[in-house]
Write an enzyme that holds these catalytic residues in place. Structure first.
Site, PDB file in Angstrom:
ATOM      1  N   HIS A 219       0.835  -1.175  -0.081  1.00  0.00           N
ATOM      2  CA  HIS A 219      -0.037  -0.085   0.044  1.00  0.00           C
ATOM      3  C   HIS A 219       0.862   1.198   0.046  1.00  0.00           C
ATOM      4  CE1 HIS A 219      -3.021   2.704   2.442  1.00  0.00           C
ATOM      5  NE2 HIS A 219      -3.387   2.871   1.276  1.00  0.00           N
TER       6      HIS A 219
ATOM      7  N   HIS B   7      -0.869  10.696  -2.674  1.00  0.00           N
ATOM      8  CA  HIS B   7      -1.974  10.535  -2.004  1.00  0.00           C
ATOM      9  C   HIS B   7      -2.967  11.491  -1.803  1.00  0.00           C
ATOM     10  CE1 HIS B   7      -5.061   9.231   1.060  1.00  0.00           C
ATOM     11  NE2 HIS B   7      -5.130   7.959   0.411  1.00  0.00           N
TER      12      HIS B   7
HETATM   13  O1  G3P Z   1      -6.372   0.944  -2.637  1.00  0.00           O
HETATM   14  C1  G3P Z   1      -6.267   0.610  -1.227  1.00  0.00           C
HETATM   15  C2  G3P Z   1      -6.864   1.529  -0.379  1.00  0.00           C
HETATM   16  O2  G3P Z   1      -6.084   1.747   0.589  1.00  0.00           O
HETATM   17  C3  G3P Z   1      -7.552   2.663  -1.007  1.00  0.00           C
HETATM   18  O3  G3P Z   1      -7.240   3.840  -0.069  1.00  0.00           O
HETATM   19  O4  G3P Z   1      -5.512   4.474   1.402  1.00  0.00           O
HETATM   20  O5  G3P Z   1      -4.820   4.200  -0.996  1.00  0.00           O
HETATM   21  O6  G3P Z   1      -6.517   5.906  -0.703  1.00  0.00           O
HETATM   22  P1  G3P Z   1      -6.050   4.794  -0.063  1.00  0.00           P
END
Ligand code: G3P
Length: 250
Positions: free
Chosen positions: A13, A55
């Site tokens: 992640h 992000h």
């Molecule tokens: O794609 C997996 C999930 O973690 C999505 O959330 O935290 O990457 O925005 P984020």
């Protein structure tokens, strides 16, 4: 593509998030060294239309800069340090271009591209990402995901062979995505939050021949529970722990 990997696939992640600054080349390289089957990353556009990997909707938390992503050109975003906030030993890390991540990862590992233009949904991100994939000709290693069905529809129209995972928020906010939204949509995988998944739900998704990739599982207990339930993939902040918990990699 998935047949070349064990089940569940381990997707790091934002890279090796627990041990490196998220969504940087250092973080992705570390995740692969630790045995992940692939990485998850967050794609966005700069003000001048370049696909970068970050992000949040601003640069504030993960760089030494300030401001919304769409107010930065590629040149201005590349001047920022995306590593020191995490640890000085990562100073000099940059916000990467998606193409740089492609180069780093090579062809043998999976890349889950989350289309994260949630603040600017009409910016053309999905099409731009598809163009880059076509140019790079690496369709066989890509999974698309997004909380926005509209992004996945554009991806489906442009590169239908790439699997698409619908992300679902935890709790009541994700109810529609986990039920009607997913069941009647054109998706190959459901990406639910770990707090909102059960063995019954995994079985329901498998009955319609689709996959379940769960975010975010970090402890051996969580990871083994999900494996027992038969999930097809996990997103984890700590790929080394996942690799060990699943008894892989020696
Ligand atoms: O794609 C997996 C999930 O973690 C999505 O959330 O935290 O990457 O925005 P984020």
């Amino acid at each position: 593509m998935f047949e070349n990997f064990p089940t569940p696939i381990i997707l790091a992640h934002r890279g090796d998030l627990a041990h490196a600054p998220e969504n940087t080349l250092a973080s992705f390289a570390q995740a692969l060294q630790k045995g992940a089957d692939g990485v998850e990353l967050d794609a966005k556009l700069t003000s001048d239309g370049h696909v970068i990997v970050i992000h949040d909707s601003t640069v504030d938390r993960t760089t030494n800069g300030k401001g919304r992503i769409q107010s930065h050109s590629l040149e201005s975003i590349r001047q920022l340090d995306a590593g020191t906030w995490f640890n000085e030993k990562f100073s000099g890390e940059k916000v990467p271009l998606l193409e740089e991540v492609f180069e780093l990862i090579g062809r043998d590992k999976l890349i889950n591209i989350e289309l994260t233009n949630y603040a600017t949904p009409r910016d053309g991100l999905a099409l731009k990402v598809c163009e880059l994939i076509k140019r790079h000709n690496n369709q066989k290693q890509i999974i698309f995901s997004s909380f926005f069905p509209s992004n996945l529809k554009i991806a489906a129209n442009t590169l239908p062979e790439i699997p698409r995972g619908l992300l679902a928020m935890p709790g009541w906010m994700g109810v529609w995505a986990r039920s009607f939204g997913f069941m009647f949509g054109d998706y190959q995988a459901l990406h639910p939050h770990i707090s909102s998944i059960s063995q019954q739900q995994v079985q329901r998704v498998h009955r319609i021949k689709r996959r379940v990739h769960v975010w975010t599982a970090n402890t051996p207990t969580e990871i083994n529970q999900l494996k027992e339930w038969g999930v097809d993939g996990i997103f984890t902040d700590d790929p080394q722990t996942a690799v060990r918990a699943l008894g892989r990699g020696g």
